[in-house]
Design a protein around this motif. Structure first.
Motif, short mmCIF file in Angstrom:
data_model
loop_
_atom_site.label_atom_id
_atom_site.label_comp_id
_atom_site.label_asym_id
_atom_site.label_seq_id
_atom_site.Cartn_x
_atom_site.Cartn_y
_atom_site.Cartn_z
N PHE A 63 0.81 -1.22 0.00
CA PHE A 63 0.00 0.00 0.00
C PHE A 63 0.84 1.28 0.00
O PHE A 63 0.63 2.16 -0.83
CB PHE A 63 -0.97 0.01 1.19
CG PHE A 63 -2.02 -1.05 1.10
CD1 PHE A 63 -3.14 -0.86 0.31
CD2 PHE A 63 -1.88 -2.25 1.78
CE1 PHE A 63 -4.10 -1.85 0.20
CE2 PHE A 63 -2.85 -3.24 1.67
CZ PHE A 63 -3.96 -3.04 0.88
N VAL A 64 1.81 1.40 0.91
CA VAL A 64 2.58 2.63 1.01
C VAL A 64 3.48 2.83 -0.21
O VAL A 64 3.43 3.89 -0.85
CB VAL A 64 3.44 2.63 2.30
CG1 VAL A 64 4.32 3.88 2.35
CG2 VAL A 64 2.54 2.58 3.53
N LEU A 65 4.28 1.84 -0.55
CA LEU A 65 5.20 1.98 -1.68
C LEU A 65 4.47 2.16 -3.01
O LEU A 65 4.85 3.03 -3.81
CB LEU A 65 6.15 0.78 -1.73
CG LEU A 65 7.12 0.66 -0.55
CD1 LEU A 65 8.02 -0.56 -0.72
CD2 LEU A 65 7.97 1.92 -0.42
N LYS A 78 2.91 5.74 -7.45
CA LYS A 78 1.84 6.33 -8.25
C LYS A 78 1.90 7.85 -8.18
O LYS A 78 1.72 8.54 -9.19
CB LYS A 78 0.48 5.82 -7.75
CG LYS A 78 -0.69 6.26 -8.60
CD LYS A 78 -1.98 5.64 -8.08
CE LYS A 78 -3.17 6.06 -8.93
NZ LYS A 78 -4.44 5.47 -8.43
N LYS A 79 2.18 8.37 -6.99
CA LYS A 79 2.27 9.82 -6.81
C LYS A 79 3.47 10.38 -7.58
O LYS A 79 3.37 11.45 -8.21
CB LYS A 79 2.38 10.14 -5.33
CG LYS A 79 2.37 11.63 -5.02
CD LYS A 79 2.41 11.88 -3.52
CE LYS A 79 2.38 13.37 -3.21
NZ LYS A 79 2.43 13.61 -1.73
N ARG A 80 4.60 9.65 -7.54
CA ARG A 80 5.78 10.10 -8.25
C ARG A 80 5.57 10.11 -9.76
O ARG A 80 5.94 11.06 -10.46
CB ARG A 80 6.97 9.21 -7.91
CG ARG A 80 8.29 9.72 -8.49
CD ARG A 80 9.45 8.79 -8.20
NE ARG A 80 9.40 7.58 -9.01
CZ ARG A 80 9.12 6.37 -8.53
NH1 ARG A 80 8.87 6.22 -7.24
NH2 ARG A 80 9.08 5.33 -9.32
N LEU A 81 4.93 9.05 -10.27
CA LEU A 81 4.65 8.98 -11.71
C LEU A 81 3.70 10.09 -12.14
O LEU A 81 3.85 10.67 -13.22
CB LEU A 81 4.06 7.61 -12.06
CG LEU A 81 5.02 6.41 -11.92
CD1 LEU A 81 4.27 5.11 -12.19
CD2 LEU A 81 6.19 6.55 -12.89
#
Length: 257
Positions: A234-236, A241-244
């Motif tokens: 979940f965290v990674l 997803k946020k970085r992409l």
């Protein structure tokens, strides 16, 4: 193998940990997990299929528990000191049925960690004397495989998610359960959840030291697994997803400029 030897107590092939009979059944369970994950989008869009899987898991869980107790009675093995559903996986099996029927998020928060981690340990180091193709072999692995699949269904199909708080609730659940089961053990002279001594067969508890230190070590192992499960699944992925998404926005701005 005759029906009598399939269901009887005696004349059973011995279960050998990490043998072919162990590896193959673990592989089959992994295929079911992968199938549920790969097909999650299609299943989610088809509520009939989703309901069939949900109720199918309920039926499988219920039948394995009924079958186990039938086997106990048929072989004159049922005894309050050994066969009450007070092992961790027996408790999580029953709670999994309730969770699936009610689509309970509260139970999911606990079973995602306690259910999967407990059943996973039981699958890797089974406390099992009966090998393939005995009834107990099939019942054991089907039950524990279904316990793993139940929270995964709730995650991938019902789209429920645990939180950091879920780890605390899961640890609290395990400790309260240990207190209740420990009281029963004291009254009955039993050893449910292996709170009084380790199982006679080889298990992961052998790595955690002698009694009572392995009970304390289990707390740390549970916390480690729960944090790892939450971080890895979940965290990674959320951070990735946020970085992409950020990179995509940056690139689009670069093109626009």
């Amino acid at each position: 193998m005759t029906l009598l030897s399939f269901f009887s107590q005696g004349n059973s092939p011995e279960f050998i940990m990490f043998s072919a009979q162990h590896g193959i059944v673990i592989g089959v369970i992994i295929l079911f997990v992968l199938g549920l994950y790969i097909g999650r989008h299609r299943i989610r869009r088809n509520r009939i299929v989703a309901s069939a899987i949900r109720y199918g898991l309920v039926v499988v869980l219920a039948l394995t528990e009924i079958g186990l107790n039938t086997w106990y009675f048929a072989n004159d093995l049922w005894d309050v000191r050994y066969t009450l559903p007070l092992e961790l996986c027996s408790v999580t099996l029953i709670l999994s049925i309730i969770m699936l029927l009610a689509r309970s998020n509260k139970l999911y928060q606990i079973l995602y960690f306690a259910g999967i981690a407990g059943a996973f340990q039981a699958l890797i180091t089974p406390a099992l004397a009966y090998g393939y193709p005995h009834f107990r072999y099939f019942e054991y692995f089907i039950a524990h495989g279904a316990i793993v699949l139940s929270p995964l269904y709730m995650t991938w199909i019902e789209q429920q998610r645990p939180t950091w708080k879920s780890i605390g609730w899961s640890l609290l659940f395990l400790n309260v359960l240990a207190l209740v089961v420990g009281t029963v053990n004291y009254l009955l002279g039993s050893n449910y959840m292996f709170l009084n001594h380790k199982p006679d067969t080889a298990s992961a508890l052998d790595l955690l030291g002698p009694y009572p230190y392995y009970l304390l070590a289990e707390e740390g192992v549970a916390l480690f697994f729960f944090v790892g499960m939450y971080s890895l699944f979940f965290v990674l992925p959320a951070k990735r997803k946020k970085r992409l998404a950020s990179e995509s926005i940056y690139k689009s701005k670069g093109v626009d400029s």
